[in-house]
Design an enzyme around this catalytic site. Structure first.
Site, mmCIF file in Angstrom:
data_model
loop_
_atom_site.group_PDB
_atom_site.id
_atom_site.type_symbol
_atom_site.label_atom_id
_atom_site.label_comp_id
_atom_site.label_asym_id
_atom_site.label_seq_id
_atom_site.Cartn_x
_atom_site.Cartn_y
_atom_site.Cartn_z
ATOM 1 N N THR A 140 0.820 -1.211 0.000
ATOM 2 C CA THR A 140 0.000 0.000 0.000
ATOM 3 C C THR A 140 0.853 1.261 0.000
ATOM 4 O O THR A 140 1.990 1.264 0.505
ATOM 5 C CB THR A 140 -0.908 0.031 1.245
ATOM 6 O OG1 THR A 140 -1.594 1.276 1.324
ATOM 7 C CG2 THR A 140 -0.097 -0.124 2.527
ATOM 8 N N TYR A 164 -1.937 0.143 10.288
ATOM 9 C CA TYR A 164 -2.131 -0.537 9.001
ATOM 10 C C TYR A 164 -0.912 -0.357 8.106
ATOM 11 O O TYR A 164 -0.341 -1.326 7.585
ATOM 12 C CB TYR A 164 -3.383 -0.003 8.316
ATOM 13 C CG TYR A 164 -3.463 -0.336 6.849
ATOM 14 C CD1 TYR A 164 -3.568 -1.660 6.418
ATOM 15 C CD2 TYR A 164 -3.411 0.669 5.881
ATOM 16 C CE1 TYR A 164 -3.624 -1.968 5.059
ATOM 17 C CE2 TYR A 164 -3.466 0.377 4.531
ATOM 18 C CZ TYR A 164 -3.575 -0.945 4.123
ATOM 19 O OH TYR A 164 -3.614 -1.247 2.784
#
Length: 348
Positions: A140, A164
């Site tokens: 990501t 995250y």
């Protein structure tokens, strides 16, 4: 130990009789019943690959991967992973099995470190034990944190703001160590904003809860969401709303397929940023969605969310140059395809 479960409806599932069968060459898609994973499964099948899915179905949907062998289990369950991998001779593993909600990772970091880090290490260890030496990892842009420059290339400093993003960066670093120690070759693909749906409307984004802009605004257009809010309209951008780089899920899957071919030919680990290099503001997305859906929206503006940068745009030069990746779909097609999915399958 987390117990091993089997999905009771599917006809094609894990079969213990495979222990006595000659292994077949195939690819494994971990998390293959989820949003991006199911699109990847469809693409791989269309290219003639034999595909096997490992998914706990906590966020995925078995009906999204019809006629594909499915093993229902958790990457936190080493026993399940070991038993699963013992049945196949996989050429490569695609790893999509991550929790992805930034806000939830802040409020419950333990959940994210367990699933995204511990689960990934379990997966890698079971691959090494089985002699599988190729993996394509779903990473990501959140690993970069607040951008120091734009567009963001692969060498941009990495300082994730959320648990995250930290878990994804940790796995990327782990992959480097596993390459050095065990010869595991990996491609880490850093998504910016995955969006859209299959052009035929048969697959799309189906999270619960949904947190992404495009599906949320289209759910408002179809009257599944009574209200719709945006976070901040006072950013240092032309219209005051955040600018993001949106990439069609089909283009994203094309990049994964090219990454597989790269590994097959070069057997070398790499990392790539995946984005179009073109940014679109929240207000622009809403305008396009209103035009495509032929609906008018009532928008509520809330205060900014902490940590939201004004602009996030990818520099995709490396992926274009090395992988030969060329995104095909623009923002209008992304929203049109997502609207086709929303109209065809208005999930309640």
């Amino acid at each position: 130990m987390i117990s091993l479960g089997f999905f009771p409806v599917r006809k094609i599932l894990f079969n213990r009789s495979r222990c006595n069968m000659q292994p077949q060459k195939s690819v494994c898609v971990v998390g293959g019943a989820g949003y991006i994973g199911s699109h990847m499964v469809t693409l791989l099948k269309s290219k003639g690959y034999t595909v096997v899915v490992f998914d706990d179905l906590s966020n995925g949907h078995a009906e999204a991967i019809k006629d594909v062998e499915l093993f229902q289990g958790s990457i936190l369950d080493r026993e399940a992973l070991t038993e699963f991998f013992s049945q196949y001779d996989f050429e490569c593993v695609f790893h999509f099995a991550s929790l992805i909600q930034v806000g939830e990772s802040v409020s419950n970091p333990s959940l994210y470190y367990q699933n995204n880090v511990v689960g990934s290490i379990n997966l890698l260890d079971c691959m090494i034990a089985r002699g599988i030496k190729k993996i394509i990892f779903s990473s990501t842009a959140a690993i970069f944190g607040s951008p120091l420059r734009s567009p963001i290339d692969e060498d941009h400093p990495k300082s994730p703001l959320s648990p995250y993003g930290k878990t994804k960066l940790f796995v990327e670093e782990t992959l480097k160590d596993y390459d050095t120690a065990y010869g595991l070759k990996s491609i880490s693909l850093r998504y910016f904003n995955a969006a859209g749906a299959a052009p035929d409307g048969m697959l799309g984004e189906r999270h619960n809860p949904e947190t992404h802009l495009i599906p949320l605004v289209l759910q408002h257009a179809s009257n599944r969401q009574e209200s719709f809010s945006i976070f901040g309209d006072d950013y240092s951008t032309p219209d005051g709303t955040c600018i993001r780089d949106y990439i069609h899920v089909a283009d994203l899957c094309d990049a994964h397929l090219l990454a597989l071919k790269f590994l097959e030919v070069n057997n070398r680990s790499e990392a790539f940023n995946l984005g179009t290099g073109v940014g679109h503001s929240v207000a622009e997305i809403i305008d396009i969605a209103q035009t495509i859906s032929e609906k008018s929206f009532d928008i509520t503006v809330l205060s900014r969310r902490p940590g939201d940068p004004s602009v996030l745009i990818a520099d995709g030069t490396k992926a274009r140059k090395i992988l030969g990746w060329d995104p095909k779909w623009g923002i209008e097609e992304i929203i049109a395809h997502a609207w086709g999915w929303e109209k065809k399958f208005p999930w309640q």
